[in-house]
Design a protein around this motif. Structure first.
Motif, mmCIF file in Angstrom:
data_model
loop_
_atom_site.group_PDB
_atom_site.id
_atom_site.type_symbol
_atom_site.label_atom_id
_atom_site.label_comp_id
_atom_site.label_asym_id
_atom_site.label_seq_id
_atom_site.Cartn_x
_atom_site.Cartn_y
_atom_site.Cartn_z
ATOM 1 N N ALA A 1 0.834 -1.204 0.000
ATOM 2 C CA ALA A 1 0.000 0.000 0.000
ATOM 3 C C ALA A 1 0.867 1.251 0.000
ATOM 4 O O ALA A 1 0.557 2.245 -0.680
ATOM 5 N N GLY A 2 1.972 1.225 0.725
ATOM 6 C CA GLY A 2 2.888 2.362 0.733
ATOM 7 C C GLY A 2 3.537 2.570 -0.618
ATOM 8 O O GLY A 2 3.719 3.711 -1.066
ATOM 9 N N LEU A 3 3.886 1.474 -1.300
ATOM 10 C CA LEU A 3 4.440 1.586 -2.649
ATOM 11 C C LEU A 3 3.457 2.286 -3.573
ATOM 12 O O LEU A 3 3.839 3.169 -4.345
ATOM 13 N N ALA A 4 2.182 1.918 -3.493
ATOM 14 C CA ALA A 4 1.168 2.541 -4.351
ATOM 15 C C ALA A 4 1.081 4.037 -4.088
ATOM 16 O O ALA A 4 0.980 4.845 -5.024
ATOM 17 N N ALA A 5 1.149 4.429 -2.822
ATOM 18 C CA ALA A 5 1.054 5.851 -2.480
ATOM 19 C C ALA A 5 2.284 6.622 -2.942
ATOM 20 O O ALA A 5 2.175 7.721 -3.513
ATOM 21 N N VAL A 6 3.467 6.064 -2.731
ATOM 22 C CA VAL A 6 4.703 6.732 -3.150
ATOM 23 C C VAL A 6 4.795 6.815 -4.667
ATOM 24 O O VAL A 6 5.166 7.846 -5.236
ATOM 25 N N ALA A 7 4.455 5.725 -5.334
ATOM 26 C CA ALA A 7 4.572 5.698 -6.792
ATOM 27 C C ALA A 7 3.681 6.726 -7.460
ATOM 28 O O ALA A 7 4.026 7.258 -8.522
ATOM 29 N N ALA A 8 2.545 7.012 -6.858
ATOM 30 C CA ALA A 8 1.640 8.001 -7.440
ATOM 31 C C ALA A 8 2.274 9.379 -7.516
ATOM 32 O O ALA A 8 1.856 10.221 -8.327
ATOM 33 N N SER B 1 -1.824 -11.079 -17.941
ATOM 34 C CA SER B 1 -1.665 -9.760 -17.332
ATOM 35 C C SER B 1 -2.959 -8.974 -17.376
ATOM 36 O O SER B 1 -3.910 -9.322 -18.098
ATOM 37 N N GLN B 2 -2.977 -7.901 -16.614
ATOM 38 C CA GLN B 2 -4.167 -7.051 -16.518
ATOM 39 C C GLN B 2 -3.745 -5.619 -16.218
ATOM 40 O O GLN B 2 -3.000 -5.371 -15.259
ATOM 41 N N TYR B 3 -4.189 -4.681 -17.056
ATOM 42 C CA TYR B 3 -3.975 -3.262 -16.765
ATOM 43 C C TYR B 3 -4.977 -2.806 -15.703
ATOM 44 O O TYR B 3 -6.153 -3.189 -15.738
ATOM 45 N N VAL B 4 -4.513 -1.966 -14.764
ATOM 46 C CA VAL B 4 -5.397 -1.408 -13.734
ATOM 47 C C VAL B 4 -5.112 0.075 -13.560
ATOM 48 O O VAL B 4 -4.017 0.559 -13.850
ATOM 49 N N ASP B 5 -6.128 0.777 -13.074
ATOM 50 C CA ASP B 5 -5.989 2.213 -12.858
ATOM 51 C C ASP B 5 -5.280 2.545 -11.558
ATOM 52 O O ASP B 5 -4.557 3.534 -11.456
ATOM 53 N N THR B 6 -5.532 1.726 -10.528
ATOM 54 C CA THR B 6 -4.985 2.064 -9.220
ATOM 55 C C THR B 6 -4.791 0.802 -8.394
ATOM 56 O O THR B 6 -5.529 -0.180 -8.551
ATOM 57 N N ASN C 1 -5.705 -0.050 -5.301
ATOM 58 C CA ASN C 1 -6.492 0.322 -4.121
ATOM 59 C C ASN C 1 -6.385 -0.762 -3.046
ATOM 60 O O ASN C 1 -5.755 -1.805 -3.238
ATOM 61 N N ALA C 2 -7.011 -0.513 -1.903
ATOM 62 C CA ALA C 2 -6.846 -1.415 -0.761
ATOM 63 C C ALA C 2 -7.322 -2.828 -1.066
ATOM 64 O O ALA C 2 -6.690 -3.813 -0.652
ATOM 65 N N ASP C 3 -8.420 -2.959 -1.810
ATOM 66 C CA ASP C 3 -8.940 -4.282 -2.117
ATOM 67 C C ASP C 3 -8.011 -5.046 -3.066
ATOM 68 O O ASP C 3 -7.813 -6.256 -2.912
ATOM 69 N N LEU C 4 -7.445 -4.341 -4.036
ATOM 70 C CA LEU C 4 -6.521 -4.999 -4.947
ATOM 71 C C LEU C 4 -5.226 -5.375 -4.226
ATOM 72 O O LEU C 4 -4.664 -6.459 -4.461
ATOM 73 N N ALA D 1 -9.454 -12.904 -11.354
ATOM 74 C CA ALA D 1 -9.731 -12.173 -10.120
ATOM 75 C C ALA D 1 -9.273 -10.724 -10.227
ATOM 76 O O ALA D 1 -9.970 -9.791 -9.790
ATOM 77 N N ALA D 2 -8.098 -10.509 -10.833
ATOM 78 C CA ALA D 2 -7.591 -9.139 -10.995
ATOM 79 C C ALA D 2 -8.403 -8.343 -12.000
ATOM 80 O O ALA D 2 -8.453 -7.108 -11.936
ATOM 81 N N ALA D 3 -9.060 -9.039 -12.941
ATOM 82 C CA ALA D 3 -9.826 -8.341 -13.967
ATOM 83 C C ALA D 3 -10.965 -7.527 -13.367
ATOM 84 O O ALA D 3 -11.413 -6.543 -13.964
ATOM 85 N N GLY D 4 -11.419 -7.892 -12.187
ATOM 86 C CA GLY D 4 -12.461 -7.111 -11.530
ATOM 87 C C GLY D 4 -12.010 -5.717 -11.148
ATOM 88 O O GLY D 4 -12.844 -4.841 -10.884
ATOM 89 N N PHE D 5 -10.696 -5.490 -11.126
ATOM 90 C CA PHE D 5 -10.147 -4.174 -10.804
ATOM 91 C C PHE D 5 -9.576 -3.497 -12.047
ATOM 92 O O PHE D 5 -8.983 -2.424 -11.952
ATOM 93 N N GLY D 6 -9.728 -4.144 -13.226
ATOM 94 C CA GLY D 6 -8.947 -3.743 -14.380
ATOM 95 C C GLY D 6 -9.702 -3.046 -15.478
ATOM 96 O O GLY D 6 -10.843 -2.597 -15.307
ATOM 97 N N LEU D 7 -9.027 -2.998 -16.638
ATOM 98 C CA LEU D 7 -9.485 -2.213 -17.779
ATOM 99 C C LEU D 7 -9.780 -3.091 -18.994
ATOM 100 O O LEU D 7 -9.547 -2.701 -20.130
ATOM 101 N N ASP D 8 -10.255 -4.300 -18.751
ATOM 102 C CA ASP D 8 -10.731 -5.186 -19.829
ATOM 103 C C ASP D 8 -9.626 -5.693 -20.744
ATOM 104 O O ASP D 8 -9.878 -5.991 -21.914
ATOM 105 N N GLY D 9 -8.405 -5.815 -20.245
ATOM 106 C CA GLY D 9 -7.376 -6.386 -21.096
ATOM 107 C C GLY D 9 -6.001 -6.278 -20.494
ATOM 108 O O GLY D 9 -5.773 -5.564 -19.523
ATOM 109 N N GLY D 10 -5.067 -7.011 -21.118
ATOM 110 C CA GLY D 10 -3.687 -7.016 -20.666
ATOM 111 C C GLY D 10 -2.736 -6.678 -21.795
ATOM 112 O O GLY D 10 -3.143 -6.280 -22.896
ATOM 113 N N TYR D 11 -1.465 -6.855 -21.523
ATOM 114 C CA TYR D 11 -0.375 -6.511 -22.437
ATOM 115 C C TYR D 11 -0.113 -7.705 -23.344
ATOM 116 O O TYR D 11 0.173 -8.803 -22.881
#
Length: 451
Positions: free
Chosen positions: A220-227, A315-320, A322-325, A395-405
């Motif tokens: 979670a700290g990595l996500a906050a710092v990376a932003a 793989s799966q692209y995601v926007d963020t 978040n805590a659930d992911l 499972a990750a697709a529920g947090f994602g953008l409908d596709g991967g790399y």
């Protein structure tokens, strides 16, 4: 064998010939396909001859560049392989800021010519990766947030079409084809030479890894710092069991960890200050971040990706994150189906998100690419690890953008992840250059019908 393919000057190996087993070996040992003919090409004329022969003989056709694609698109059963692996030349024009790269060259070939001269094409994270497949699928690497994707730097391509014509695609003459080559995969032609724009870089950068225990608060700290990260910083983070690397403490090897990989391509003093928050996410096991040769860091993951082992990725692209992911990823990392498997988090943003990039790569606005890389040795375990990977990415697709790399996709059941308008535009290019879908051993874009 000579004389089988009219006009062909390279090496032809047929099934049963000495050297056939070695010639059909590629990076992913799980892929076991047996072509009839492997045509080791020397240049574009050889490629054209091989394509004409395959089509005349009614043989399926595949294209091998570096042979590193995880799905094994380089090989086909009972067909002909257009093998570019001997075509590894790299020529730098430093004054023009351009480099020409043959279609079989590897990332290490390119870096060895460019980086010592203070320039680079941003490309990949394993030196044995083929430049051709990497570029045609997009190209994410350690310098992407500062400079963009590999395909963004493609300015010209010498190629051979499905009917055996040798063309040069450029922004001036065939901009639509060049756009499609920037992320549309090997759907349109065989690219025998790439011309890239180079970027200035110091041969020494600040790079390395900080290794933490597998902990929700760290992630979670990595996500906050990376932003908040400067675009000169790119992070690639691995959730896995600690591998036996030379710098990994012996007591940590085999323990679940978060390995935060970092590259900062600015000046060293600025870089060390900028990456400091990434070194303070918790109590670390080891911290190797320091000024280092960029070439050395480019090779740091090579030993963890040996040729001949068995791999299945998705793989799966995601926007963020978040805590659930974060919760999901930590739980998944504790239940990896093989000791060598991992979850990789590629930090995007920066130049990757450039809205003006003339490429067809989807999901460029995503903040992260979550990649599941299963890695094992025993053939009897193939279905186990493929099933685990498919379940994890769903499972990750529920947090994602409908596709991967596309370059990280083993599963032939997943479709090309392009939005409908982009897919229609790509299909139009496909109709123009490969209407019979000769180049179909890829994440395929069918030509469809004219409107």
């Amino acid at each position: 064998m000579t004389g089988l393919i009219p006009g062909f000057r390279g090496e032809v190996i047929r099934r049963g010939d000495a050297g056939f087993s070695a010639a059909r070996s590629i990076w992913n040992g799980q892929v076991d396909r047996r072509p009839e003919v492997i045509a080791g090409c020397r240049d574009a004329a050889d490629v054209a001859a091989a394509i004409r022969y395959a089509r005349g003989a009614g043989l399926p056709l595949s294209v091998r560049g570096g042979g590193h694609n995880v799905a094994g698109h380089a090989l086909c059963d009972a067909g002909l392989v257009v093998d570019l692996s001997a075509m590894r030349g790299v020529v730098l024009d430093h004054a023009a800021g351009r480099v020409r790269v043959q279609g079989g060259a590897r990332l290490g070939d390119l870096d060895a010519v460019t980086v010592p001269e203070g320039c680079l094409v941003p490309a990949g994270i394993v030196t044995d990766t083929g430049i051709g497949g990497l570029t045609l699928g997009g190209g994410i690497g350690w310098a992407s947030r500062r400079f963009g994707l590999t395909c963004d730097h493609l300015t010209e391509a010498e190629l051979v079409t499905a009917d055996g014509r040798i063309l040069v695609a450029s922004e001036d003459d065939t901009p639509e084809l060049l756009w499609a080559l920037r992320g549309g995969g090997g759907n349109f032609a065989v690219v025998t030479r790439f011309t890239f724009r180079t970027r200035r870089i110091s041969p020494s950068v600040v790079a390395g890894f900080v290794v933490y225990p597998l902990d929700r608060e760290v992630l979670a700290g990595l996500a906050a710092v990376a932003a908040l990260n400067d675009p000169a910083i790119t992070t690639i983070t691995f959730l896995r069991l600690a591998p036996p690397l030379p710098w990994m403490p012996a007591a940590v090897v085999g323990e679940p960890v978060i390995m935060v990989g970092v590259v900062h391509t600015g000046d060293n003093e600025t870089a060390l200050r900028a990456v400091d928050p990434l070194r303070r996410l918790g109590a670390s096991h080891v911290d190797t971040i320091a000024p280092a040769p960029f070439l050395s860091h480019q090779a740091v993951l090579d030993a963890a990706n040996p040729a001949g082992h068995r791999y299945f990725w998705s793989s799966q692209y995601v926007d963020t994150l978040n805590a659930d992911l974060v919760e999901l990823l930590i739980d998944q990392a504790r239940s990896l189906s093989a000791p060598g498997s991992l979850i990789a988090l590629f930090q995007l943003g920066g130049a990757v998100a450039n809205p003006d990039a003339a490429s067809c790569v989807p999901f460029r606005s995503a903040s992260w690419l979550v990649t599941y890389g299963s890695h094992w040795l025993e053939p009897a375990e193939d279905s186990l690890h493929a099933a685990w990977t498919r379940t994890a990415v769903r499972a990750a697709a529920g947090f994602g953008l409908d596709g991967g790399y596309t370059n990280f996709e083993s599963d032939h059941h997943r479709t090309a992840p392009f939005p409908a308008p982009v897919l229609q535009r790509l299909a139009a290019v496909k109709r123009s250059f490969d209407p019979e879908n000769v180049f179909c051993r890829n994440l395929n874009i069918p030509p469809g019908q004219d409107n």
